[in-house]
Design a protein around this motif. Structure first.
Motif, PDB file in Angstrom:
ATOM      1  N   PRO A  34       0.808  -1.216   0.000  1.00 25.89           N
ATOM      2  CA  PRO A  34       0.000   0.000   0.000  1.00 25.89           C
ATOM      3  C   PRO A  34       0.842   1.267   0.000  1.00 25.89           C
ATOM      4  CG  PRO A  34       0.042  -0.967   2.190  1.00 25.89           C
ATOM      5  CD  PRO A  34       0.777  -1.916   1.296  1.00 25.89           C
ATOM      6  N   CYS A  35       0.220   2.358  -0.451  1.00 30.56           N
ATOM      7  CA  CYS A  35       0.867   3.657  -0.364  1.00 30.56           C
ATOM      8  C   CYS A  35       1.206   3.914   1.094  1.00 30.56           C
ATOM      9  CB  CYS A  35      -0.073   4.733  -0.910  1.00 30.56           C
ATOM     10  SG  CYS A  35       0.652   6.365  -0.874  1.00 30.56           S
ATOM     11  N   SER A  36       0.164   3.834   1.951  1.00 28.47           N
ATOM     12  CA  SER A  36       0.432   4.060   3.362  1.00 28.47           C
ATOM     13  C   SER A  36      -0.130   2.918   4.203  1.00 28.47           C
ATOM     14  CB  SER A  36      -0.165   5.384   3.818  1.00 28.47           C
ATOM     15  OG  SER A  36      -1.544   5.395   3.575  1.00 28.47           O
ATOM     16  N   LEU A  58       7.906  -5.863   0.596  1.00 26.64           N
ATOM     17  CA  LEU A  58       6.680  -5.127   0.928  1.00 26.64           C
ATOM     18  C   LEU A  58       7.007  -3.643   1.103  1.00 26.64           C
ATOM     19  CD1 LEU A  58       3.651  -5.253   1.860  1.00 26.64           C
ATOM     20  CD2 LEU A  58       4.553  -5.489   4.208  1.00 26.64           C
ATOM     21  N   ARG A  59       6.152  -2.786   0.520  1.00 26.89           N
ATOM     22  CA  ARG A  59       6.277  -1.343   0.747  1.00 26.89           C
ATOM     23  C   ARG A  59       5.096  -0.872   1.593  1.00 26.89           C
ATOM     24  NH1 ARG A  59       5.453   3.267  -2.659  1.00 26.89           N
ATOM     25  NH2 ARG A  59       4.284   3.869  -0.826  1.00 26.89           N
ATOM     26  N   GLY A  60       5.257   0.292   2.219  1.00 34.70           N
ATOM     27  CA  GLY A  60       4.167   0.885   2.989  1.00 34.70           C
ATOM     28  C   GLY A  60       4.710   2.081   3.736  1.00 34.70           C
ATOM     29  N   PHE A  63       5.205   7.413   7.328  1.00 31.73           N
ATOM     30  CA  PHE A  63       5.326   8.883   7.315  1.00 31.73           C
ATOM     31  C   PHE A  63       5.040   9.318   5.890  1.00 31.73           C
ATOM     32  CE2 PHE A  63       8.127   7.387  10.653  1.00 31.73           C
ATOM     33  CZ  PHE A  63       7.767   8.205  11.711  1.00 31.73           C
ATOM     34  N   LYS A  64       3.942  10.023   5.688  1.00 33.90           N
ATOM     35  CA  LYS A  64       3.547  10.401   4.328  1.00 33.90           C
ATOM     36  C   LYS A  64       3.801  11.882   4.076  1.00 33.90           C
ATOM     37  CE  LYS A  64       2.356   8.058   1.799  1.00 33.90           C
ATOM     38  NZ  LYS A  64       3.187   7.143   0.967  1.00 33.90           N
ATOM     39  N   PRO A  65       4.587  12.191   3.040  1.00 34.16           N
ATOM     40  CA  PRO A  65       4.809  13.601   2.693  1.00 34.16           C
ATOM     41  C   PRO A  65       3.641  14.075   1.834  1.00 34.16           C
ATOM     42  CG  PRO A  65       6.100  12.158   1.269  1.00 34.16           C
ATOM     43  CD  PRO A  65       5.250  11.272   2.121  1.00 34.16           C
ATOM     44  N   THR A 204       3.549   3.353 -10.707  1.00 36.50           N
ATOM     45  CA  THR A 204       2.347   3.845 -10.030  1.00 36.50           C
ATOM     46  C   THR A 204       2.329   5.365  -9.963  1.00 36.50           C
ATOM     47  OG1 THR A 204       2.314   1.846  -8.656  1.00 36.50           O
ATOM     48  CG2 THR A 204       0.979   3.700  -7.926  1.00 36.50           C
ATOM     49  N   HIS A 205       3.352   5.961  -9.321  1.00 34.07           N
ATOM     50  CA  HIS A 205       3.357   7.419  -9.176  1.00 34.07           C
ATOM     51  C   HIS A 205       3.671   8.127 -10.494  1.00 34.07           C
ATOM     52  CE1 HIS A 205       3.783   6.021  -5.023  1.00 34.07           C
ATOM     53  NE2 HIS A 205       3.061   7.081  -4.724  1.00 34.07           N
ATOM     54  N   SER A 206       4.365   7.432 -11.393  1.00 33.44           N
ATOM     55  CA  SER A 206       4.699   8.085 -12.658  1.00 33.44           C
ATOM     56  C   SER A 206       3.482   8.235 -13.560  1.00 33.44           C
ATOM     57  CB  SER A 206       5.816   7.326 -13.377  1.00 33.44           C
ATOM     58  OG  SER A 206       5.502   5.958 -13.477  1.00 33.44           O
ATOM     59  N   ILE A 230       5.374  -1.053  -6.845  1.00 36.11           N
ATOM     60  CA  ILE A 230       3.985  -0.907  -7.294  1.00 36.11           C
ATOM     61  C   ILE A 230       3.053  -0.816  -6.082  1.00 36.11           C
ATOM     62  CG2 ILE A 230       2.119  -2.044  -8.581  1.00 36.11           C
ATOM     63  CD1 ILE A 230       4.227  -3.446 -10.265  1.00 36.11           C
ATOM     64  N   GLU A 231       2.104   0.116  -6.148  1.00 36.26           N
ATOM     65  CA  GLU A 231       1.144   0.226  -5.047  1.00 36.26           C
ATOM     66  C   GLU A 231      -0.036  -0.721  -5.246  1.00 36.26           C
ATOM     67  OE1 GLU A 231       2.218   4.648  -3.362  1.00 36.26           O
ATOM     68  OE2 GLU A 231       0.246   4.378  -4.258  1.00 36.26           O
ATOM     69  N   VAL A 232      -0.314  -1.462  -4.174  1.00 36.54           N
ATOM     70  CA  VAL A 232      -1.416  -2.434  -4.158  1.00 36.54           C
ATOM     71  C   VAL A 232      -2.191  -2.223  -2.867  1.00 36.54           C
ATOM     72  CG1 VAL A 232      -2.023  -4.893  -4.196  1.00 36.54           C
ATOM     73  CG2 VAL A 232       0.020  -4.109  -5.415  1.00 36.54           C
ATOM     74  N   CYS A 241      -4.781   7.167   0.864  1.00 34.59           N
ATOM     75  CA  CYS A 241      -3.752   7.882   0.103  1.00 34.59           C
ATOM     76  C   CYS A 241      -3.606   7.213  -1.257  1.00 34.59           C
ATOM     77  CB  CYS A 241      -2.441   7.784   0.895  1.00 34.59           C
ATOM     78  SG  CYS A 241      -1.063   8.641   0.173  1.00 34.59           S
ATOM     79  N   ASP A 242      -3.571   7.997  -2.319  1.00 36.03           N
ATOM     80  CA  ASP A 242      -3.349   7.467  -3.668  1.00 36.03           C
ATOM     81  C   ASP A 242      -4.318   6.350  -4.061  1.00 36.03           C
ATOM     82  OD1 ASP A 242      -1.369   9.303  -4.033  1.00 36.03           O
ATOM     83  OD2 ASP A 242       0.302   7.897  -3.835  1.00 36.03           O
ATOM     84  N   ALA A 243      -5.604   6.524  -3.688  1.00 35.62           N
ATOM     85  CA  ALA A 243      -6.607   5.488  -3.955  1.00 35.62           C
ATOM     86  C   ALA A 243      -6.777   5.231  -5.446  1.00 35.62           C
ATOM     87  CB  ALA A 243      -7.940   5.902  -3.341  1.00 35.62           C
ATOM     88  N   GLU A 244      -6.686   6.300  -6.243  1.00 31.11           N
ATOM     89  CA  GLU A 244      -6.995   6.177  -7.675  1.00 31.11           C
ATOM     90  C   GLU A 244      -5.932   5.417  -8.466  1.00 31.11           C
ATOM     91  OE1 GLU A 244      -4.452   9.201  -6.673  1.00 31.11           O
ATOM     92  OE2 GLU A 244      -6.500   9.061  -5.922  1.00 31.11           O
ATOM     93  N   GLN A 245      -4.798   5.145  -7.852  1.00 28.42           N
ATOM     94  CA  GLN A 245      -3.734   4.473  -8.600  1.00 28.42           C
ATOM     95  C   GLN A 245      -3.322   3.128  -8.014  1.00 28.42           C
ATOM     96  OE1 GLN A 245      -0.837   7.653  -8.349  1.00 28.42           O
ATOM     97  NE2 GLN A 245       0.147   6.746  -6.585  1.00 28.42           N
ATOM     98  N   ALA A 246      -4.058   2.651  -7.011  1.00 24.91           N
ATOM     99  CA  ALA A 246      -3.675   1.377  -6.386  1.00 24.91           C
ATOM    100  C   ALA A 246      -4.284   0.204  -7.151  1.00 24.91           C
ATOM    101  CB  ALA A 246      -4.145   1.349  -4.936  1.00 24.91           C
TER     102      ALA A 246
HETATM  103 MN    MN Z   1       1.762   6.741  -2.975  1.00 22.73          MN
END
Ligand code: MN
Ligand code: PEP
Length: 272
Positions: A34-36, A58-60, A63-65, A204-206, A230-232, A241-246
């Motif tokens: 996930p993004c966060s 795993l990413r997550g 701390f979200k900027p 994802t972010h690109s 990749i965000e999942v 956060c970043d719902a539209e691209q997960a």
């Molecule tokens: Mn994100």
């Protein structure tokens, strides 16, 4: 390029960055999650799903900027504990972003790899701190930065005695608005000329668009990238956060199935 004493590619040798059992620069590595970090349930469900689909890490974010100070800023310490629990349960090493130099030493106790986000690429005090952290660093490209500026930021980390830097192209700002950013895929072969460090792609972010993530992932593999991030999300509609691209776990599993035959095909191509 001047002054790249450690980052520049002087010989044919390439750096392999080891994160637990994962080897960037040797294998094609897929990081997903996930993004966060939002909750234990969300993180663990997503972690299990991406592991089952073949993710290596795993990413997550804890701390979200965020662009707005009123947007969800991350769970902080609680998020890191959830990530540690996901690692225990799945065996996946974790990468998480650090945004404040004062947090580096204790975040490094939880993370297998520290992420520097696009907005902090030139935060030199943060770069020096992660350079002393003893952890591998995933250095995302600043959205307004040239390859030379980016490599100089890698140099900041390397020159503190940390040899384990992985570059991540995550898109740059252009006049185009259809995509969230513009993926500069040419950064992959360019960085292969300029540096010995591994480079991965963030589709994802690109792109910021679910339908473009698969094709850009395949293109990244074909261009010679060392991996993907990749965000999942197990329920993208509910993401903070970043719902539209997960991607959903099903979409991610489908993408992984499509990457494998391409990888096998590319391995059999004569090298240029
Ligand atoms: Mn994100
Ligand atoms: C992220 O990976 O969630 C992130 C915030 O990425 P970037 O710094 O590339 O925007």
């Amino acid at each position: 390029m001047k002054n790249l004493r450690l980052a520049s590619r002087a010989t044919e040798q390439r750096t392999v960055v080891k994160v637990s059992s994962v080897e960037f620069g040797r294998d094609f590595i897929v990081i997903a999650g996930p993004c966060s970090v939002e909750s234990e349930e969300q993180t663990l469900e997503t972690a299990r799903a991406v592991k089952a689909a073949g993710a290596d890490m795993l990413r997550g974010g804890a701390f979200k900027p965020r662009t707005s100070p009123y947007a969800f800023q991350g769970l902080g310490l609680r998020g890191l504990k959830i990530l540690a629990s996901a690692r225990r349960q799945t065996g996946l090493p974790i990468v998480t972003e650090v945004i404040d130099p004062r947090d580096v030493s204790w975040v490094a106790e939880f993370a297998d790899m520290l992420q520097i986000g696009t907005r902090n690429m030139q935060n030199f005090s943060l770069l020096k701190e992660v350079g002393r952290s003893g952890r591998p660093v995933l250095l995302k490209r600043g959205m307004y930065s040239t390859l030379e500026e980016w490599l100089n930021c890698a140099e900041y980390i390397l020159s503190e005695g940390n040899p384990d830097v992985i570059l991540c192209e995550r898109g740059i700002r252009t006049f185009e608005t259809y995509t969230r950013n513009t993926l500069d895929l040419s950064a992959v072969p360019a960085m292969k000329e300029l540096t010995h460090l591994p480079i991965i792609i963030d589709p994802t972010h690109s792109t910021g668009r679910i339908n473009l993530i698969g094709p850009m992932s395949q293109a990244a593999l074909a261009a010679g990238a060392d991996g993907l991030i990749i965000e999942v999300h197990h329920k993208p509609d509910e993401a903070l956060c970043d719902a539209e691209q997960a991607l959903t776990p099903e979409m991610f599993a489908d993408l992984m199935r499509r990457l494998r035959p391409l990888q096998a095909f590319l391995q059999n191509l004569p090298s240029a």
